[in-house]
Scaffold this active site. Structure first.
Site, short mmCIF file in Angstrom:
data_model
loop_
_atom_site.label_atom_id
_atom_site.label_comp_id
_atom_site.label_asym_id
_atom_site.label_seq_id
_atom_site.Cartn_x
_atom_site.Cartn_y
_atom_site.Cartn_z
N ARG A 151 0.85 -1.19 0.00
CA ARG A 151 0.00 0.00 0.00
C ARG A 151 0.88 1.23 0.00
O ARG A 151 1.93 1.26 0.62
CB ARG A 151 -0.86 0.03 1.26
CG ARG A 151 -2.14 -0.76 1.13
CD ARG A 151 -3.00 -0.59 2.36
NE ARG A 151 -2.43 -1.29 3.49
CZ ARG A 151 -1.88 -0.70 4.54
NH1 ARG A 151 -1.81 0.63 4.62
NH2 ARG A 151 -1.40 -1.42 5.52
N TYR A 187 -1.42 -3.46 -6.77
CA TYR A 187 -1.13 -4.27 -5.58
C TYR A 187 -2.15 -4.14 -4.45
O TYR A 187 -2.54 -3.04 -4.08
CB TYR A 187 0.25 -3.88 -5.03
CG TYR A 187 0.80 -4.97 -4.12
CD1 TYR A 187 1.57 -6.00 -4.64
CD2 TYR A 187 0.50 -4.99 -2.77
CE1 TYR A 187 2.04 -7.02 -3.83
CE2 TYR A 187 0.96 -6.00 -1.95
CZ TYR A 187 1.73 -7.01 -2.49
OH TYR A 187 2.19 -8.02 -1.68
N LYS A 228 -9.44 -2.40 1.98
CA LYS A 228 -9.16 -1.22 2.80
C LYS A 228 -9.98 -0.01 2.36
O LYS A 228 -10.43 0.78 3.19
CB LYS A 228 -7.67 -0.88 2.75
CG LYS A 228 -6.75 -2.03 3.09
CD LYS A 228 -6.94 -2.55 4.49
CE LYS A 228 -5.83 -3.55 4.83
NZ LYS A 228 -5.97 -4.10 6.18
N HIS A 285 -10.47 -2.22 11.82
CA HIS A 285 -9.36 -3.03 11.32
C HIS A 285 -9.09 -4.13 12.35
O HIS A 285 -8.11 -4.08 13.08
CB HIS A 285 -8.15 -2.11 11.15
CG HIS A 285 -7.00 -2.72 10.43
ND1 HIS A 285 -5.71 -2.27 10.57
CD2 HIS A 285 -6.95 -3.74 9.53
CE1 HIS A 285 -4.91 -3.00 9.80
NE2 HIS A 285 -5.63 -3.88 9.17
N SER A 290 -1.00 -3.59 10.44
CA SER A 290 -0.68 -4.61 9.44
C SER A 290 0.62 -5.32 9.81
O SER A 290 1.56 -4.70 10.29
CB SER A 290 -0.51 -3.98 8.06
OG SER A 290 -1.71 -3.37 7.68
N CYS A 340 1.38 -7.52 12.15
CA CYS A 340 1.71 -7.73 13.56
C CYS A 340 1.17 -9.08 14.04
O CYS A 340 1.00 -9.30 15.23
CB CYS A 340 1.12 -6.63 14.44
SG CYS A 340 2.11 -5.14 14.47
N ASP A 399 -9.03 -9.63 9.34
CA ASP A 399 -8.57 -8.27 9.03
C ASP A 399 -9.59 -7.17 9.33
O ASP A 399 -9.21 -6.10 9.78
CB ASP A 399 -8.15 -8.19 7.55
CG ASP A 399 -7.28 -6.99 7.24
OD1 ASP A 399 -6.44 -6.63 8.08
OD2 ASP A 399 -7.46 -6.38 6.18
N ARG A 440 2.42 -11.97 -0.37
CA ARG A 440 1.09 -12.30 0.15
C ARG A 440 0.55 -13.61 -0.41
O ARG A 440 0.93 -14.04 -1.50
CB ARG A 440 0.11 -11.18 -0.24
CG ARG A 440 0.45 -9.81 0.36
CD ARG A 440 -0.02 -9.69 1.77
NE ARG A 440 0.42 -8.45 2.40
CZ ARG A 440 -0.23 -7.90 3.44
NH1 ARG A 440 -1.31 -8.47 3.92
NH2 ARG A 440 0.23 -6.80 3.99
O1 SAT Z 1 -2.23 -4.50 1.08
S1 SAT Z 1 -3.39 -4.54 2.00
O2 SAT Z 1 -3.72 -3.19 2.41
O3 SAT Z 1 -4.53 -5.13 1.31
C1 SAT Z 1 -3.05 -5.52 3.35
C2 SAT Z 1 -2.55 -4.84 4.56
O4 SAT Z 1 -1.72 -3.95 4.50
O5 SAT Z 1 -2.99 -5.24 5.65
MN MN Z 2 -4.87 -5.18 7.53
#
Ligand code: SAT
Ligand code: MN
Length: 595
Positions: free
Chosen positions: A70, A211, A220, A240, A262, A264, A287, A379
């Site tokens: 991101r 991405y 998100k 979140h 994210s 963690c 998530d 991922r």
């Molecule tokens: O890349 S995403 O935002 O979909 C996943 C994340 O950062 O938790």
């Molecule tokens: Mn996340």
């Protein structure tokens, strides 16, 4: 176009976008298995997807090295006034931003197909669910959306002729001239990437990145940034958070929602298998949680997604066996390394290193190589239904009643393993001041401390000061039925830099204590930061942990905490008048308790 769209708003929008982006053709998705397979086949033929011999119906994608996460500084909350977006968001004037983006969108889908993806966040037809439609020129996005959301032509049926939906426009920003050969991962340069949200009109415009959260707009962008703004207007919560069900040896169920930044370990906790005998843990989501106050006065949560987009590195049969089983087949991998026998590999997956790999940049890799074989933010994408411990109620349209909220972050020092908030208001203070050391899921320096309130800093679609107030208001409405709030840190280290707590399945010990607190089965020790477990109250049976280490893990050093106050003050000062008075008071009380 392959099908007729009856919804007026949708057909007008498709016509408008097609006129602007000028794709070669338009394809309306139906969400079927055949559609997925056909799309993947094309991606394999074009060289974008690498089929994995070792995993049935699974594929590896390697992104452009500039498009791996991101991009927070290219993410915008575009409200009519900057104050509405607040100090934690990048703001641009909506009219100006739309002008800029329209000029980027003009002709941007030339040489490509424009896909129209009707999807539901949450079970199709549930009163808590929302409908979105993503338009994209990326077939990679289509196949990922198939897994992460509920893509179906029945969504179009529910929309009828005049139903409403959230329009999500996406382009990778890489038109093809006649005869021009496509690259493996087309995208636009960083400075022309835009991930834009217009919360006042429930609208998302994304350009230039293929991405994750930049491109899979249901996640998100819709389920957090747009939904958080809707939730505030409508009196619910879009958070979140992972959701899990814990069942004690007597069969009593507890539902826990936990917010961590994210990378963690949210996915690990969501699928954790307790080391404590007789306890059971089931996953509802890893998530995002949407929560509403139900007729029983309690907060009920659903997972709006239908899949996992999890961080691969560090995932193994030791750390998260349930995730490993989830991705055995029907999975998509992005930026993992490729083994010689046709499987994926990433750092931390196996004890032994493979002797040869193709790394995420497509280069030869051996254990002598200096660079990581997989990108640290590599991922996997897999359907939630494939998870062996998915809860049978994970698609229950009524959601599950939340008993416990957990906040936390990654802190090598200062913060003890667990403590409980004195009250809802104090819990909101803990959420509002949550901090974590940065990881690779967000672009920026790694290892710096950043305040990430409620793990929502990158995802709150309005002024975060107002968001804190919204949490206080929700507490008022919930009254005695409000979930209890805890703070955890699995990542505290000793003097030698070694983790003090084993984590993973042993985190069940901490969750058990929380359940005992909820049931008033155990007391607690008052400290300046909150309520700590009584000596011996954490179940450490069958765990070889020295009492010295335990003391260090639970220690609260007043001087260290005092040193955090100026940082919290600076963090709060950012919100000016929008910081709720009650949080200011919480900070004052906290300072006084520290003496
Ligand atoms: O890349 S995403 O935002 O979909 C996943 C994340 O950062 O938790
Ligand atoms: Mn996340």
């Amino acid at each position: 176009m392959n099908s007729t769209v009856k919804n007026k708003k949708l057909s007008d929008w498709i016509t408008e976008v097609a006129g602007m982006c000028q794709p070669d053709s338009i394809y309306v998705c139906d969400g079927s298995r055949e559609e997925y397979d056909g799309m993947v086949e094309k991606l394999v033929l074009s060289g974008s997807a690498i089929p994995l011999k070792k995993r049935p119906r699974s594929y590896l994608f390697l992104s452009d090295p500039s498009d791996v996460a991101r991009v927070e500084d290219r993410t915008f909350i575009s409200t009519s006034s900057q104050a509405e977006a607040g100090p934690t968001n990048n703001w641009l004037d909506p009219a100006a931003l739309k002008e800029t983006m329209k000029s980027l969108y003009r002709g941007c889908m030339k040489g490509r197909t424009m896909y129209v993806i009707p999807f539901s966040m949450g079970p199709i037809g549930s009163p808590i669910s929302k409908i979105g439609v993503e338009i994209t020129d990326s077939p990679y996005v289509v196949v990922n959306m198939h897994i992460m959301t509920r893509v179906s032509s029945s969504v179009l049926e529910i929309l009828g002729t005049d139903g409403d939906f959230i329009p999500c426009l996406h382009s990778i920003g890489a038109p093809l001239e006649k005869g021009q050969k496509d690259v493996q991962w087309p995208c636009a340069p960083m400075e022309s990437k835009y991930i834009s949200h217009f919360p006042e009109e429930n609208l998302i415009w994304s350009y230039g990145s293929g991405y994750g959260g930049n491109a899979l707009l249901g996640k998100k962008c819709l389920a957090l940034r747009i939904a958080s703004a809707m939730a505030r207007r409508e009196g619910w919560l879009a958070e979140h958070m992972l959701i899990l069900r814990l069942t004690d040896p007597d069969g009593k169920q507890y539902h826990i929602a936990a917010a961590f930044p994210s990378a963690c370990g949210k996915t690990n906790l969501a699928m954790m298998q307790p080391s404590l005998k007789g306890w059971k843990c089931e996953c509802i989501g890893d998530d995002i949680a949407w929560m509403k106050i139900a007729s029983d006065g309690r907060l009920h949560a659903i997972n709006p997604e239908s899949g996992f987009f999890g961080v691969a590195p560090g995932t193994s049969y030791d750390t998260n066996p349930m995730a490993m089983d989830t991705i055995r087949e029907n999975a998509i991998f992005t930026n993992c390394a490729l083994t010689d026998d046709g499987d994926v590999w990433w750092e931390g997956m196996t004890g032994d290193l493979p002797s040869h790999l193709i790394d995420w940049k497509g280069r030869d890799w051996t254990p002598e190589s200096k660079a990581d074989a997989a990108h640290p933010n590599a991922r996997f994408t897999a359907a939630a239904s494939q998870c062996p411990v998915i809860c049978k109620d994970w698609e229950n349209p009524d959601g599950v009643p939340i008993d416990i909220f957990i906040f936390g972050g990654r802190r090598g020092s200062v913060v003890p393993l667990v403590y409980e908030a004195f009250s809802w208001e104090h819990g909101v203070f803990l959420g509002a001041t949550a901090a974590s050391e940065t990881t690779s899921a967000n672009i920026g320096a790694i290892g710096n401390l950043r305040r990430d309130p409620f793990a929502m800093k990158p995802f709150c679609g309005y002024n975060m000061g107002d968001y804190f107030q919204h949490w206080l208001d929700m507490g008022e409405r919930l009254g005695s039925k409000a979930p209890r709030i805890f703070y955890v840190n699995w990542f505290r280290k000793n003097q030698d830099g070694k983790f003090l707590w084993p984590g993973f399945s042993d985190n069940s010990r901490v969750l058990k204590w929380m359940c005992e607190r909820v049931d008033n089965k155990t007391g607690a020790r008052k400290s300046p930061i909150g309520l700590l477990p009584l000596e011996g109250a954490l179940d450490l049976s069958c765990l070889s942990m020295g009492s010295e280490d335990m003391r260090e893990l639970m220690s609260v050093d007043t001087a260290e905490w005092k040193a955090e106050i100026p940082d919290i003050e600076a963090h709060f000062a950012m919100f000016g008048k929008r910081l709720p008075q009650r949080l200011r008071k919480q900070l004052k009380d906290f300072s006084e308790r520290l003496g």
